[in-house]
Design a protein around this motif. Sequence first.
Motif, PDB file in Angstrom:
ATOM      1  N   THR A 154       0.844  -1.237   0.132  1.00  0.00           N
ATOM      2  CA  THR A 154      -0.128   0.037   0.099  1.00  0.00           C
ATOM      3  C   THR A 154       0.807   1.237  -0.063  1.00  0.00           C
ATOM      4  O   THR A 154       0.194   2.284  -0.234  1.00  0.00           O
ATOM      5  CB  THR A 154      -1.018   0.050   1.079  1.00  0.00           C
ATOM      6  OG1 THR A 154      -1.935   0.952   1.029  1.00  0.00           O
ATOM      7  CG2 THR A 154      -0.492   0.121   2.527  1.00  0.00           C
ATOM      8  N   GLN A 164       0.640   1.369   5.594  1.00  0.00           N
ATOM      9  CA  GLN A 164       1.441   0.169   5.477  1.00  0.00           C
ATOM     10  C   GLN A 164       1.905  -0.416   6.665  1.00  0.00           C
ATOM     11  O   GLN A 164       1.954  -1.733   7.038  1.00  0.00           O
ATOM     12  CB  GLN A 164       2.625   0.465   4.745  1.00  0.00           C
ATOM     13  CG  GLN A 164       3.829  -0.418   4.355  1.00  0.00           C
ATOM     14  CD  GLN A 164       3.300  -1.452   3.337  1.00  0.00           C
ATOM     15  OE1 GLN A 164       2.714  -1.098   2.536  1.00  0.00           O
ATOM     16  NE2 GLN A 164       3.642  -2.740   3.700  1.00  0.00           N
ATOM     17  N   CYS A 174      -0.803  -2.530   7.991  1.00  0.00           N
ATOM     18  CA  CYS A 174      -0.735  -3.889   7.181  1.00  0.00           C
ATOM     19  C   CYS A 174       0.385  -4.756   7.751  1.00  0.00           C
ATOM     20  O   CYS A 174       0.036  -6.126   7.843  1.00  0.00           O
ATOM     21  CB  CYS A 174      -0.599  -3.553   5.903  1.00  0.00           C
ATOM     22  SG  CYS A 174      -1.939  -2.847   4.918  1.00  0.00           S
ATOM     23  N   THR A 234      -5.446  -9.280   3.695  1.00  0.00           N
ATOM     24  CA  THR A 234      -5.738  -9.254   2.360  1.00  0.00           C
ATOM     25  C   THR A 234      -6.997  -8.541   1.786  1.00  0.00           C
ATOM     26  O   THR A 234      -7.904  -8.502   2.751  1.00  0.00           O
ATOM     27  CB  THR A 234      -5.602 -10.675   1.659  1.00  0.00           C
ATOM     28  OG1 THR A 234      -5.497 -10.208   0.266  1.00  0.00           O
ATOM     29  CG2 THR A 234      -6.615 -11.393   1.818  1.00  0.00           C
TER      30      THR A 234
END
Length: 104
Positions: A12, A73, A76, A82
Amino acid sequence: MFNGSDEDLKQTKVTQPSIFLHSVILSAVIKESFRPDMVAGHSLGEFSALVANKTLSFEDGLILVSRRAAAMQKACEMTPSTMAAILGLDDAIVEEIAVQLKIL
């Protein structure tokens, strides 16, 4: 954006600035025929919409998108997950699947 690997582009922190740049450049290229009276965008699209109608400078938009992408990010990396798109299924089927997976 054009030279990265598939894995790089899935991050991302790379994807979001790339999408922003593509959107802003596209509106600049078609500037003569692109004179919106109003703009709207959802999520990341809000930033390119605001740059397109000159409410937000390109530089400020890129800074904000880059910071947003870095924060997302980090999230994540802390909680790997996902994303998927569901195309062409009836809403009732999607809702039933979500209930079975206990995500709705």
